[in-house]
Structure formats: structure tokens, C-alpha cells
Design an enzyme around this catalytic site. Structure first.
Site, short mmCIF file in Angstrom:
data_model
loop_
_atom_site.label_atom_id
_atom_site.label_comp_id
_atom_site.label_asym_id
_atom_site.label_seq_id
_atom_site.Cartn_x
_atom_site.Cartn_y
_atom_site.Cartn_z
N HIS A 115 0.80 -1.05 0.29
CA HIS A 115 0.10 0.40 0.17
C HIS A 115 0.86 1.05 -0.06
CE1 HIS A 115 -2.91 3.19 1.72
NE2 HIS A 115 -3.61 2.58 1.22
N ASP A 192 3.44 -4.64 8.37
CA ASP A 192 2.09 -3.78 8.16
C ASP A 192 0.82 -4.84 8.67
OD1 ASP A 192 -0.07 -2.34 6.97
OD2 ASP A 192 0.90 -1.72 5.38
N GLN A 195 -4.10 -5.44 7.35
CA GLN A 195 -5.15 -6.45 6.20
C GLN A 195 -5.42 -7.14 7.41
OE1 GLN A 195 -6.66 -5.33 4.43
NE2 GLN A 195 -6.73 -3.48 3.67
N LYS A 218 -10.28 -1.04 10.93
CA LYS A 218 -10.57 -1.70 10.18
C LYS A 218 -10.84 -2.83 10.86
CE LYS A 218 -7.06 -0.34 6.66
NZ LYS A 218 -7.35 -0.09 5.13
N CYS A 354 -4.96 2.06 -3.62
CA CYS A 354 -3.66 3.00 -2.76
C CYS A 354 -2.68 1.99 -2.92
CB CYS A 354 -4.21 3.12 -1.64
SG CYS A 354 -4.74 5.03 -1.70
C1 LIG Z 1 -2.20 -2.69 3.90
C2 LIG Z 1 -2.09 -1.53 4.46
N1 LIG Z 1 -1.60 -1.17 4.87
C3 LIG Z 1 -1.43 0.92 5.39
C4 LIG Z 1 -2.99 1.00 4.95
C5 LIG Z 1 -3.27 2.89 5.44
O1 LIG Z 1 -4.74 2.10 6.84
P1 LIG Z 1 -4.56 3.88 7.66
O2 LIG Z 1 -5.88 4.04 5.97
O3 LIG Z 1 -6.10 3.43 8.36
O4 LIG Z 1 -3.32 4.74 7.74
C6 LIG Z 1 -4.24 0.49 4.81
C7 LIG Z 1 -4.92 0.78 4.59
O5 LIG Z 1 -5.68 0.58 3.62
C8 LIG Z 1 -3.67 -0.90 3.83
O6 LIG Z 1 -4.48 -1.44 3.10
#
Ligand SMILES: Cc1ncc(COP(=O)(O)O)c(C=O)c1O
Length: 391
Positions: A115, A192, A195, A218, A354
């Protein structure tokens, strides 16, 4: 099959099928009740007042740290810092920690599956420090090239940051191998987990990640709260990345010293009710985790099987996935498909999610993304397939 929908007020009196849990999730009734109770009955800062409300509020806020640490099997509650989300957690690690560790020529490794939130901070750190940013290649299966990753390792590699589960393809990444091999050459690893938290049990002591980040929104819990786990032995090297009230141990006109981690990361007034309500979400997940995991596995397997049988569907990636499926539908633009499904009260995502590097590498403008949460059922999948078959 357990009917989790009843625990989400969002689904009451609605015919909506929600397939966008990879973006954000509806909130549990117990989370909403905790938020409601706070906004109705409480007002107090944390870590400041000496009156009863302030002390009680501080205790509730700190209790969430204990609950979250227990859920992810951290050794200590003080290994958990609260931020505003995964994005801020990654920025905190990049600019509060990694930036201070690197010399020109050092290497940071991420992957082509990330992402943007796990790409952009590292691009910026590389620019600021003169470090080299390298990418683990994405294979045509949708998995990472782990053999190539091992060939990238050398003593200049200081930091590795990878997703546990892809938000665009759904791929479950083999983080254990990445962590083990990175540690063999002395590199630190950030996972990270945006997900994966809330979908499978996670044990940060067992997987041995040095940093681990995710977002409450999430995990069926409030917006505006992120979780940042950092191993205790790294805390002293962590600098504040935002500066403000509540983080100093001493201050003079031109300098200041800071309280230990996690306090030094939590400058200013945080989202107090949201952090407190997060403990309700995490408690629910802890009590139901193995059942949620089993149910999601079964609904997801059915989703994969049914979607792949729709004429014209091209599923992106064959690698093992957890809760997210991306596909193209021949002759139709993904946005048109999502708009059409919306007329059937089915919410899916269309776009690059993204994760632009994946879309660029695989040369698609937009995919249709269906992602499930604990509340989705095989009946929801049947409605999706029925709608798709009539497109
Ligand atoms: C894999 C991953 N990392 C980071 C993020 C960023 O999360 P946030 O928008 O809650 O900061 C997301 C959000 O969709 C994501 O799917």
C-alpha cells in the site's frame, strides 16, 4: 454459521451487502456503546488532571494498552503506542526511528505489493538519508519472490518493511521467512498488519517482528486510532516524530528531554474515547477469534470458487489469499461494475486501492475488489454472483 451481523447496528434494517472491509469496517455495538457512554457521561484529559474523572479516564485509556498488548501477545503494554492510524504509525517508525539509524548507502527493503502508506515514508527516508530503497519483486502469482529477497540481503540492509496481507490482491505474505532472514543479517523488520489484524490470531513474540502496525477502524473499532508495537529493546532509540504537550521529562529554552516510549510518541491530546472504545472491539475479537477465522475462511473459499465460475472473470493472482479477492471482468470497466453492483445494494471497491505499483506492474487501470469481514455469509456471496451473472 454464526450470524455476526446482529452485533453490528450498521446492518439493521438494511439490505446492503458490504464487501469493502479491506477499506474500513462497520463498528461493533459494544464499541459504539463505549463511545456513546464516553461522549455522554465523561469529559477529561488523560495523564494530567488529579480529579476523579481525569484519573478514571487515564485508567481506561491505559487499560486499552493492556488489552491490545494481550491480544497481539506483546511482552509488555508499554510496547504499544497509539497513533492516528497505520499511516501515522509507519510515519512514526520512518521519521522517529529509521531516519536516525541510516547512513548514505544503507539499504531499506520493501516490496512491490505495498500500500502507498508503506512506500511513501520509505521513499522520503531514502531521499533524506541517502539510503537506497529496494523492492522485493511481485511474482505473477501475486506472491513475493522470496528467493530473490534472500539474494538481496547484505550487510548494508538495515530495515525491511512489508505487508502481512496485500490490500489489493489479498495475498497472504510469508512474513516468518522475511523476518527470520532479515534478522540473520541484523536488519530490523516492520510488519504492516493493517489487512490482517482482526482476521487471524497474531503473536508478535512468536513472529518476532520488531515493529508491527495496524488501524482500529479496520478492526470493527473507531476511526482515528492506530496501533504501533515496537520491541522494548528498541524504545530508547525511538525519537518523538511529533512534538507537543505530554511528552517531555524536562525542558529549557533551547532543548528538551523526553519521557520513555510510548509516551514520547503520543504528543498532544489523543482520540481518548476512541482509544477507550477500541478495547471493546479487541475484547470481542479475542473472544471470537478462532471462530471468526474459520468462518471467514469458509466464506472466502466459497467466494473464490463462485467468482471464478462467472464468465469473463479474471482473478488477479493465484497465491493464497485471506479475505480479499481482486478481479477484472472482460469488456467492463471496474468502476462500471462497482456502480452496477451498487444498484443491487452491494458495496465493492473499484480502483487501484492505493497500491499503484501493483496496478502499474500488472498493467490494469482498476480492479474490482471484494473483501469480507466476520459478518459476511455465503448468502451474501450468492447475491453477488446473482448480480454479476445478470450484468
Ligand atoms: C496494507 C495497508 N497498509 C496501510 C494502510 C493505511 O491505513 P490507514 O488509512 O488506516 O492509515 C492500509 C489502508 O487501506 C492498508 O490496507
Amino acid at each position: 454459521m454464526k450470524q455476526y451481523k446482529k452485533d453490528f447496528p450498521f446492518f439493521q434494517n438494511k439490505n446492503l451487502i458490504y464487501f469493502d472491509s479491506a477499506a474500513t469496517t462497520p463498528k461493533l455495538a459494544s464499541v459504539i456503546a463505549a463511545l456513546h457512554d464516553f461522549y455522554l457521561n465523561k469529559t477529561a484529559p488523560i495523564h494530567r488532571g488529579v480529579y476523579k474523572q481525569a484519573e478514571e479516564t487515564t485508567a481506561l485509556y491505559e487499560n486499552t494498552r493492556v488489552v491490545v498488548a494481550d491480544f497481539f501477545h506483546a511482552r509488555l503494554p508499554s510496547e504499544i503506542a497509539f497513533t492516528s492510524g497505520t499511516t501515522e504509525s509507519l510515519n512514526a517508525i520512518a521519521f522517529g526511528f529509521v531516519q536516525h539509524q541510516l547512513q548514505p548507502g544503507d539499504e531499506i527493503i520493501i516490496s512491490e505489493l505495498e500500500h502507498n502508506a508503506n512506500v511513501l515514508p520509505w521513499q522520503e527516508v531514502a531521499k533524506r538519508t541517502g539510503a537506497l530503497l529496494r523492492y522485493i519483486p511481485l511474482l505473477s502469482s501475486g506472491d513475493l519472490d522470496y528467493d530473490f529477497f534472500e539474494s538481496m540481503l547484505n550487510k548494508k540492509v538495515k530495515f525491511v518493511s512489508v505487508t502481512h496481507c496485500s490490500n489489493s490482491l489479498g495475498t497472504l505474505v510469508t512474513i516468518d521467512r522475511i523476518i527470520k532472514k532479515s534478522h540473520e543479517i541484523g536488519a530490523l523488520v516492520c510488519i504492516d498488519a493493517a489487512q490482517i489484524a482482526g482476521h487471524i490470531p497474531i503473536n508478535v513474540q512468536e513472529n518476532d517482528a520488531d515493529f508491527f502496525v495496524c488501524s482500529a477502524h479496520k478492526m470493527y473499532a473507531p476511526y482515528g486510532v492506530g496501533i504501533l508495537y515496537a520491541k522494548q529493546e528498541l524504545h530508547d532509540q525511538f525519537s518523538p516524530f511529533r512534538f507537543g504537550g505530554g511528552i517531555i521529562s524536562d525542558i529549557s529554552y533551547h532543548d528538551a528531554s523526553f519521557l520513555p516510549f510510548p509516551t514520547r510518541l503520543e504528543a498532544g491530546t489523543p482520540a481518548i474515547p476512541e482509544v477507550i472504545a477500541l478495547s471493546e472491539g479487541v475484547r470481542y475479537l479475542k473472544n471470537n477469534m478462532s471462530e471468526i477465522q474459520k468462518q471467514e475462511q469458509s466464506v472466502f473459499a466459497y467466494l473464490e470458487e463462485q467468482v471464478s465460475s462467472v464468465p469473463g472473470v479474471i482473478i488477479l493472482g493465484t497465491a493464497k489469499k485471506v479475505h480479499t479477492l481482486s478481479f477484472l471482468l472482460k469488456q467492463y470497466h471496474a468502476h462500471d461494475v462497482a456502480t452496477y453492483l451498487d444498484t443491487h445494494d452491494i458495496a465493492v471497491r473499484a480502483g487501484t486501492h492505493c497500491a499503484h505499483l501493483v496496478a502499474k506492474k500488472w498493467n490494469y487501470a482498476a480492479s474490482i475488489r471484494v473483501s469480507i469481514g466476520m459478518y459476511n455469509t455465503k448468502g451474501d456471496v450468492d447475491r453477488l454472483i446473482h448480480a454479476l451473472s445478470k450484468i
